[in-house]
Every structure is written in structure tokens, then in C-alpha cells.
Design an enzyme around this catalytic site. Sequence first.
Site, short mmCIF file in Angstrom:
data_model
loop_
_atom_site.label_atom_id
_atom_site.label_comp_id
_atom_site.label_asym_id
_atom_site.label_seq_id
_atom_site.Cartn_x
_atom_site.Cartn_y
_atom_site.Cartn_z
CG LEU A 1 4.62 64.51 12.25
CD1 LEU A 1 5.86 64.25 11.40
CD2 LEU A 1 3.37 64.51 11.39
CG ASP A 2 -0.50 60.47 15.27
OD1 ASP A 2 -0.53 61.09 16.35
OD2 ASP A 2 -1.42 60.49 14.44
N PRO A 3 3.44 58.37 16.08
CG PRO A 3 3.77 57.18 18.06
CD PRO A 3 2.83 58.16 17.40
NE ARG B 1 -4.22 60.06 14.86
CZ ARG B 1 -4.38 60.05 16.19
NH1 ARG B 1 -4.92 59.01 16.80
NH2 ARG B 1 -3.98 61.07 16.92
#
Length: 332
Positions: free
Chosen positions: A57-59, A198
Site C-alpha cells: 500500500l502506498d504511504p 491511482r
Amino acid sequence: MRRRCPTIAAVSKPRKRFRKLDGILLLDKPRGLSSNQALQRVRHLFEADKAGHTGSLDPLATGLLPVCFGEATKIAGGLLGARKAYDTVARLGIVTDTDDAEGQPLRERPVPALAIDDIDAALRKFVGRIRQRPPVYSALKRGGEPLYAKARRGETIEVEERSIDVHAFELQSAADLLDGGEPLLRLHVECGSGTYVRSLVRDLGEALGCGAHVAELRRLWVDPFREPKMWTIEALQELAGRGGQHALDACLLPIESGMVAWPEVVVAPAQAARLGRGQAVAQVQGPAGEVAILDHHGRALGLGQLDAGFSLRPKRMFSWACAGPETAAANG
């Protein structure tokens, strides 16, 4: 005679001792940490000697990050390809270099007057088997190096499109936008392996004629954990303070809970012993392909490959299977 002052020996902090631990933790990853940073925090909290996560997971993102401890890391690859669900907030009108709110703005355009029907029609274009170009700032590797490392150095990167599966891309609310507030769309996504939310939001923005980026992202579930009981790092720290390792261990799911996507085959003790030694066994009934191997107690022994002739070959066996049926039963 001059008295010599005693020297104070440097007191080194005792080195943390890690333990063998098997199981799956459903972590609620907080915003601001990378998946690896979150993994290392819980690994040290559990004092586990081996751990891995199943899909980054992205930050910026929060939500479900399954963490596999010990022997459970052997099934992590299967969980990586599982179906996933997200809630996300798209901010219309601004495109960023990372396709999310943590990046630098690249272009800003006015948001046209949009009706619900316009938004729904655009969303439908991205449902099904589609082609998608992953973000430049991603963990995908080229030449053994993540693309985000190349992008940070300012290198020009061409990212190839690839096929992905989007099972649902739905509008939950456009109230912010339609009421004259922030140009935000609240969306729900269900997708297969390799999908970047995204990129979906970026491409939706282009379809709406104004561009967009992800402002918020939360992962809700990952197959087979459709209704997950997630643990925050803060809750785990509180448990550790109250009840120590015993309380933490009660938060873990058994390895079997992550293996329901594989067809099961049950083997006899003698067959289990052969598989544990890396030998194939014959006359095992089940569907051809990769299977979960269980003993007659229902204890998972590992993953194997069953061919059309009912010959079962071990692929990734757990340590208790390699130790033999008596040890496997004792571990159960």
C-alpha cells in the site's frame, strides 16, 4: 598515591531476541508509513523472526495489509494475486507526478459542469478487462530497480500498458462537487492483481476532461478476508503492554485461513511423510493444478501440484510437514 577513577563501562542495549512464529495478522496500515515500515513495526512488536506482507500500500493509503509470519510467508505469493476492494476519494482538476496527493502538481484545469450520468458513463469505461499504464512512481522494477527510484533521479521513463481486471468502479458520492464545494468524487473499486487505483483515478480524470489524482485511499478487503477484523499498530501496542506476547498471539489467524482459495487434498500419514521429504506421491484424488495439502486432522502441510494422473508433487511445504507426521500432529 593518586587514586585512579573507575571507568564506566558502556552498557550496551540487549539485543532483541526474535522467535519462531507462524500465522497471519490483518493489519490496519496507518497513513504516512510505507508497507515495509508498517511490517517492520509489527514484526518487532511480535518479536517474529520472519515476516512478509501481501501487496504494498502506498504511504498515503490506509487499510488492510495482511502480514504473514513464519511459515505463512510461503503462501504470501498466492494472496498477492487476490481480488481486492478499495474506497478512494478523487480530487478533480489537478494532475500530479505521482497520481496522488503526495506528488507535485503538473497541470491544473477547470472542472466542467458534471452530472451524475456523466460520471457514471465515464466510470463504466474502466470496468472489465482493460489496459492500464501503471504510475511512474511505483514499485514496479526495471533492471532490478524500482521505477520510483529512477523517477526521483529525474530519468525519463516509459511505462508500458498492461491488462488488468476491474470488477467494479462505482460512484458513492459526488455531493462535494455538486454542492459547490471541493471537486471531490468518492468512489468504490474492486479489482484484480496488478491494478493501480491511482492510475484508474488519473484516467477517469482524463475521461472527464479535467484530470484527477487520489486524495485518499483505503483498502477494505483482500480475498479471502472479505470481512476482516483489522488491528491498528496502536491497538497492538496497547495489547502488548497489558498482556504481552500471549495477548498479541491471540490476534493471529491460522495459516489455513489464508489457503481457502486453493482446492484441498487430504493425504494419509505415509503420504505426508513422503511429501515432507520432497517426494511425489501417487493416487491422490483432486483437481489438477496447484492445491493445498492437508493431513487427516485438517492441518495444512503446504502447497503442491497435482497432475491429471493424480500424482502429487510438493511445491512449498511447511516445516512441520518436513519434520514428519508425528511432529506435524504435535504442532497442530
